[in-house]
Design an enzyme around this catalytic site. Structure first.
Site, PDB file in Angstrom:
ATOM      1  CB  ALA A 209      -0.918   0.003   1.220  1.00  0.00           C
TER       2      ALA A 209
ATOM      3  N   GLY B 239      -0.071  -5.106   0.724  1.00  0.00           N
ATOM      4  CA  GLY B 239      -1.192  -5.083  -0.206  1.00  0.00           C
ATOM      5  C   GLY B 239      -0.897  -5.779  -1.512  1.00  0.00           C
TER       6      GLY B 239
ATOM      7  CD  GLU C 147      -3.650  -7.408   2.403  1.00  0.00           C
ATOM      8  OE1 GLU C 147      -4.548  -7.596   3.234  1.00  0.00           O
ATOM      9  OE2 GLU C 147      -3.111  -6.289   2.220  1.00  0.00           O
TER      10      GLU C 147
ATOM     11  CD  GLU D 129       0.263  -5.959   5.746  1.00  0.00           C
ATOM     12  OE1 GLU D 129      -0.216  -5.877   4.602  1.00  0.00           O
ATOM     13  OE2 GLU D 129       0.887  -6.958   6.149  1.00  0.00           O
TER      14      GLU D 129
END
Length: 262
Positions: free
Chosen positions: A68, A113, A116, A136
Site C-alpha cells: 500500500a 497489499g 494480498e 504490516e
C-alpha cells in the site's frame, strides 16, 4: 485492443488480457488511484466476451506490487482507515469473483497489499526472484485488504500466523513449499509460462471454466453438504448447455470441440 490508464496498462490479445501495474518509481504501490483503475479495468474485462483469461503483473523486474502507499496510510484515522480497508477489500473481491481466471505473475516484490492482491487472484505464478510477505505488524497494523483471511486459507493457520506475526519476507521457493504460490519459473520465462497456461484455459469450454471457479469458491465459503448441493446444481445447469452437447459429441467423434459459450 488496448486500454490505457494512468497507473496501469491493459492489452488484449488472443482472448487473454494482460493488466500491468505501472508505477515503477514507487514499485507499483497501491494508492487510491490504482484501486480506482483496477476496479474500472476489471469491470470492463469481466463484461468483455472477447476476454477469457486475465494476467496481472507489475512493469519491470523489481516488483509485482510492493504494498500500500504508506503516505496515504500514515494520514488515516479510525474512520478513514476502516474505509480504506473496505475499499481495498471490495476491489480485491471484484478481482476474485470476476468470473474469469486471473493469473498473478509475481515478478519481484509482492509485499503487504501486493501480496494480498496476488492472493485474490485465481492462481499465482512467481519468478525465482519473487519475494512475498505481510509486514504490516512492522507498521503497527494488520493486513487490511483480505490478507488475514486468504493467507490462512492458502497456507493453513499456523503458517499464516507465523508470517503475519513476524512480518517475515519469504522467497519464491518457500512460498511454493507452503502453497502461497502455485509455480516458480525463471524470471525471463514468467510471462511465457503464464501465457501458455492462459492459452490452455482458453481452449477449454468457457462456461465450464467459470463454473469450476464458482463451485470451488462456494466450497470454500460453505459447509460440505451445502457445497455439494451447489456443485450438483452447477453440474445440472451445464448439462443443459450447447457447449456440453458439443463437448460430448466432439469426444465421441474424436475431434476438437468448437465452443460457443452458451
Amino acid at each position: 485492443m488496448a486500454l490505457n490508464y494512468e497507473t496501469l496498462l491493459c492489452e488484449v490479445k488472443d482472448q487473454v488480457a494482460t493488466v500491468t501495474l505501472n508505477r515503477p518509481q514507487v514499485l507499483h504501490a497501491l494508492n487510491a488511484k490504482v484501486f480506482n483503475e483496477l476496479e474500472a479495468v476489471f469491470v470492463a474485462l469481466a463484461g468483455d466476451v472477447g476476454v477469457r483469461v486475465i494476467l496481472l503483473t507489475g512493469a519491470g523486474e523489481k516488483a509485482f506490487a510492493a504494498g500500500a502507499d504508506i503516505n496515504e496510510i500514515a494520514k488515516t484515522d479510525v474512520a478513514t482507515g476502516e474505509a480504506k480497508a473496505r475499499r481495498g477489500q471490495g476491489v480485491f473481491r471484484l478481482i476474485e469473483t470476476c468470473g474469469k481466471p486471473v493469473i498473478a505473475c509475481i515478478n519481484g516484490f509482492a509485499l503487504g497489499g501486493g501480496c494480498e492482491l496476488a492472493m485474490a487472484c485465481t492462481m499465482r505464478l512467481a519468478s525465482e526472484t519473487a519475494k512475498l510477505g505481510q509486514p504490516e505488524v512492522k507498521l503497527g497494523l494488520v493486513p487490511g485488504y483480505g490478507g488475514t483471511q486468504r493467507l490462512p486459507r492458502l497456507v493453513g493457520q499456523p503458517m499464516a500466523l507465523k508470517l503475519l506475526l513476524t512480518g517475515e519476507m519469504i522467497g519464491a521457493a518457500e512460498a511454493l513449499r507452503i502453497g502461497l504460490v502455485d509455480e516458480v519459473v525463471p524470471a525471463e520465462k514468467l510471462m511465457e509460462r503464464a501465457e501458455a497456461l492462459a492459452k490452455t484455459i482458453v481452449s477449454m469450454a468457457p462456461l465450464a471454466v467459470a463454473a469450476c471457479m464458482e463451485a470451488v469458491r462456494w466450497g470454500s465459503e460453505l459447509g460440505l453438504e451445502a457445497a455439494l448441493d451447489v456443485e450438483a446444481e452447477i453440474f445440472g445447469r451445464l448439462c443443459g448447455t450447447d457447449d456440453k452437447a458439443e463437448g460430448t459429441k466432439a469426444f465421441l467423434e474424436k475431434r476438437a470441440p468448437i465452443w460457443v459459450g452458451r
